[in-house]
Design an enzyme around this catalytic site. Structure first.
Site, PDB file in Angstrom:
ATOM      1  N   CYS A   1      -6.262  69.765  19.622  1.00  0.00           N
ATOM      2  CA  CYS A   1      -4.953  70.418  19.513  1.00  0.00           C
ATOM      3  C   CYS A   1      -3.994  69.884  20.582  1.00  0.00           C
ATOM      4  CB  CYS A   1      -5.119  71.937  19.657  1.00  0.00           C
ATOM      5  SG  CYS A   1      -3.547  72.786  19.568  1.00  0.00           S
TER       6      CYS A   1
ATOM      7  N   GLY B   1      -6.667  66.671   5.593  1.00  0.00           N
ATOM      8  CA  GLY B   1      -5.906  67.855   5.970  1.00  0.00           C
ATOM      9  C   GLY B   1      -4.687  68.026   5.090  1.00  0.00           C
ATOM     10  N   ARG B   2      -3.636  67.242   5.385  1.00  0.00           N
ATOM     11  CA  ARG B   2      -2.381  67.427   4.664  1.00  0.00           C
ATOM     12  C   ARG B   2      -2.456  66.941   3.218  1.00  0.00           C
ATOM     13  NH1 ARG B   2       0.969  64.403   9.152  1.00  0.00           N
ATOM     14  NH2 ARG B   2      -1.035  63.321   9.237  1.00  0.00           N
TER      15      ARG B   2
ATOM     16  N   LYS C   1     -14.375  68.434  17.037  1.00  0.00           N
ATOM     17  CA  LYS C   1     -13.303  67.629  16.435  1.00  0.00           C
ATOM     18  C   LYS C   1     -12.341  67.237  17.544  1.00  0.00           C
ATOM     19  CE  LYS C   1      -9.776  67.556  12.816  1.00  0.00           C
ATOM     20  NZ  LYS C   1      -8.509  67.868  13.483  1.00  0.00           N
TER      21      LYS C   1
ATOM     22  N   GLN D   1     -13.991  77.118  13.418  1.00  0.00           N
ATOM     23  CA  GLN D   1     -13.522  76.360  14.575  1.00  0.00           C
ATOM     24  C   GLN D   1     -12.941  77.295  15.646  1.00  0.00           C
ATOM     25  OE1 GLN D   1      -9.788  73.977  14.959  1.00  0.00           O
ATOM     26  NE2 GLN D   1     -11.186  72.228  15.038  1.00  0.00           N
TER      27      GLN D   1
ATOM     28  N   ASN E   1     -10.736  60.795  10.287  1.00  0.00           N
ATOM     29  CA  ASN E   1      -9.644  61.663   9.809  1.00  0.00           C
ATOM     30  C   ASN E   1      -8.276  61.092  10.181  1.00  0.00           C
ATOM     31  OD1 ASN E   1      -7.969  64.307  11.310  1.00  0.00           O
ATOM     32  ND2 ASN E   1      -8.200  64.294   9.089  1.00  0.00           N
ATOM     33  N   GLY E   2      -7.366  61.190   9.232  1.00  0.00           N
ATOM     34  CA  GLY E   2      -5.974  60.855   9.502  1.00  0.00           C
ATOM     35  C   GLY E   2      -5.319  60.093   8.382  1.00  0.00           C
ATOM     36  N   ASP E   3      -4.287  60.699   7.810  1.00  0.00           N
ATOM     37  CA  ASP E   3      -3.381  60.032   6.871  1.00  0.00           C
ATOM     38  C   ASP E   3      -4.006  59.672   5.525  1.00  0.00           C
ATOM     39  OD1 ASP E   3      -1.718  60.229   9.034  1.00  0.00           O
ATOM     40  OD2 ASP E   3      -1.746  58.102   9.526  1.00  0.00           O
TER      41      ASP E   3
ATOM     42  N   SER F   1      -4.375  75.281  10.967  1.00  0.00           N
ATOM     43  CA  SER F   1      -4.022  76.646  11.346  1.00  0.00           C
ATOM     44  C   SER F   1      -3.035  77.233  10.348  1.00  0.00           C
ATOM     45  CB  SER F   1      -3.423  76.685  12.748  1.00  0.00           C
ATOM     46  OG  SER F   1      -2.207  76.001  12.752  1.00  0.00           O
TER      47      SER F   1
HETATM   48  C1  LIG Z   1      -0.296  72.411   9.812  1.00  0.00           C
HETATM   49  C2  LIG Z   1      -1.474  71.794  10.510  1.00  0.00           C
HETATM   50  C3  LIG Z   1      -2.347  72.598  11.197  1.00  0.00           C
HETATM   51  C4  LIG Z   1      -3.463  72.050  11.837  1.00  0.00           C
HETATM   52  N1  LIG Z   1      -4.341  72.876  12.466  1.00  0.00           N
HETATM   53  C5  LIG Z   1      -5.475  72.351  13.005  1.00  0.00           C
HETATM   54  C6  LIG Z   1      -6.476  73.195  13.550  1.00  0.00           C
HETATM   55  O1  LIG Z   1      -6.380  74.429  13.527  1.00  0.00           O
HETATM   56  N2  LIG Z   1      -7.573  72.601  14.098  1.00  0.00           N
HETATM   57  C7  LIG Z   1      -7.737  71.245  14.132  1.00  0.00           C
HETATM   58  O2  LIG Z   1      -8.747  70.746  14.640  1.00  0.00           O
HETATM   59  N3  LIG Z   1      -6.812  70.427  13.590  1.00  0.00           N
HETATM   60  C8  LIG Z   1      -5.713  70.949  13.029  1.00  0.00           C
HETATM   61  N4  LIG Z   1      -4.794  70.121  12.445  1.00  0.00           N
HETATM   62  C9  LIG Z   1      -5.049  68.685  12.402  1.00  0.00           C
HETATM   63  C10 LIG Z   1      -5.743  68.285  11.090  1.00  0.00           C
HETATM   64  O3  LIG Z   1      -7.026  68.856  10.989  1.00  0.00           O
HETATM   65  C11 LIG Z   1      -5.868  66.761  10.995  1.00  0.00           C
HETATM   66  O4  LIG Z   1      -6.627  66.310  12.097  1.00  0.00           O
HETATM   67  C12 LIG Z   1      -4.521  66.046  11.016  1.00  0.00           C
HETATM   68  O5  LIG Z   1      -3.572  66.713  10.221  1.00  0.00           O
HETATM   69  C13 LIG Z   1      -4.654  64.596  10.523  1.00  0.00           C
HETATM   70  O6  LIG Z   1      -5.244  64.561   9.246  1.00  0.00           O
HETATM   71  P1  LIG Z   1      -4.383  64.485   7.872  1.00  0.00           P
HETATM   72  O7  LIG Z   1      -3.491  63.287   7.985  1.00  0.00           O
HETATM   73  O8  LIG Z   1      -5.426  64.373   6.810  1.00  0.00           O
HETATM   74  O9  LIG Z   1      -3.568  65.730   7.795  1.00  0.00           O
HETATM   75  C14 LIG Z   1      -3.674  70.655  11.815  1.00  0.00           C
HETATM   76  C15 LIG Z   1      -2.769  69.841  11.130  1.00  0.00           C
HETATM   77  C16 LIG Z   1      -1.683  70.390  10.477  1.00  0.00           C
HETATM   78  C17 LIG Z   1      -0.738  69.496   9.731  1.00  0.00           C
END
Ligand SMILES: Cc1cc2nc3c(=O)[nH]c(=O)nc-3n(C[C@H](O)[C@H](O)[C@H](O)COP(=O)(O)O)c2cc1C
Length: 360
Positions: A123, A247-248, A162, A93, A223-225, A41
């Protein structure tokens, strides 16, 4: 028309790495690589998604968008549905708690031409879960069949979801949700390897994700980390997942979708000038997305701070960027800094948590 090619110098580095990415089909949806951009987001708007696709993301998902905001005709919400012409593999989404409202919003969302509509079921934010949306949907799996069915009936494009692994440690039910989703024709599932109560703490449970993926119930995205090209490449080489979502990671390593395909991902070909070029390109795309100048300042400042993190002297620049009065200042400070920086080597402690708050 928002598209403008990168410089030859940058494109010549991108192309050979792009060519290494295997294509992948998840359900009926074709992606250019198994490394996809995760929804985030206030980050995954059209400019950021287009940039990431051109830097190697095999597909992208929008930030979460409220079904009620769409149905009420809220202008800001509807603007979030905007998709750029150059975007190829994009999913929108939506979040909400009730099938009919989600179906109505899905019909509007699919008019913009996304390849799929994704439901946010991860979420953890109180404002969303208190109404029954996001990860709260995992608490009542028996209601999910009808929920999916109602949304799917309204759609001409595929439906995807998701989720998190479950609400809490005692109610991990991703497997059950996968079975229900498959039954209702959901085309793939992405799973963030944490429960809702975990928030962003600890580590994503990759053992569990790998087990779930090996069940082969639905095309599975883990997904994750995955925050570094080395760990992403390692996971790619050993995973049961059909695809991975980042994501991050791309926030601090914007070239990660390509660098993960390097023979040695510890040595990146991308230079400080390349960073400057993609920052300038993001600013250009942002101006095609909105004419609200306040957004330029907020978006550019935060994106630049993420992209440069780990560079020598980055924290000094960060302070200056937060003191800058307008976006022109921000861009000039960034240009001066990057042009004077001798190396794009990053020094980041990946054991420290980063941005522990998000909508999934
Ligand atoms: C700032 C931020 C905003 C996020 N917004 C959403 C979102 O809008 N929809 C969603 O499904 N996940 C959202 N996530 C979760 C990410 O899609 C992802 O599942 C989560 O960060 C873990 O993956 P990563 O370690 O690769 O970041 C958000 C994560 C972060 C950090």
């Amino acid at each position: 028309m928002s598209f403008k090619p990168f410089s030859k110098t940058l494109q010549n580095k991108i192309d050979p790495l792009m060519a290494r990415r295997p294509k992948v089909k998840l359900g009926s949806i074709d992606f250019d690589s198994p490394l996809l951009l995760a929804p985030m987001s206030a980050i995954c708007n059209a400019p950021f998604r287009e940039l990431m696709e051109r830097l190697g993301a095999g597909g992208t998902v929008s930030e979460l968008i409220s079904c009620h905001g769409i149905n009420n005709g809220n202008e800001r919400t509807r603007n979030m549905l905007k998709i750029f012409e150059a975007e190829k593999n994009i999913g929108i989404q939506l979040f909400g708690e009730e099938g009919e409202a989600m179906a109505e919003a899905s019909k509007v969302a699919q008019e913009g031409g996304p390849k799929f509509i994704d439901i946010n079921m991860g979420c953890p934010v109180r404002k969303v879960v208190s109404k029954g949306g996001g990860s709260a949907l995992l608490k009542e799996p028996l209601k999910l069949g009808k929920f999916f069915n109602t949304i799917k009936s309204a759609l001409e494009v595929p439906l995807t979801i998701k989720i998190r692994t479950g609400w809490d440690e005692n109610s991990i039910n991703a497997l059950e949700v996968m079975h229900i989703a498959k039954e209702e024709g959901v085309e793939f599932i992405a799973v963030h390897g944490r429960t809702r109560t975990q928030g962003y703490s600890g580590q994503a449970k990759w053992n569990l994700l790998e087990e779930l993926a090996s069940e082969k119930i639905l095309p599975f995205i883990g997904n994750g980390d995955l925050h570094h090209p080395v760990t992403t490449k390692q996971r790619l080489e050993m995973t049961n997942c059909q695809a991975l979502m980042l994501g991050r990671g791309p926030l601090r390593s914007p070239f990660i979708f390509l660098e993960s395909y390097l023979d040695d991902p510890t040595t990146s070909p991308f230079t400080t000038s390349d960073y400057l070029e993609i920052i300038n390109e993001y600013y250009r795309l942002l101006q095609h997305y909105t004419d609200w100048e306040r957004v330029y300042l907020i978006q550019m400042r935060k994106l630049i701070v993420w992209f440069i993190s780990g560079f020598h002297g980055a924290s000094k620049l960060r302070t200056k960027l937060f003191e800058a009065k307008d976006v022109e200042d921000v861009m000039k400070l960034t240009e001066d800094y990057l042009l004077a920086l001798p190396s794009a080597k990053k020094n980041i402690d990946f054991t420290q948590s980063f941005m522990s708050g998000g909508h999934g």
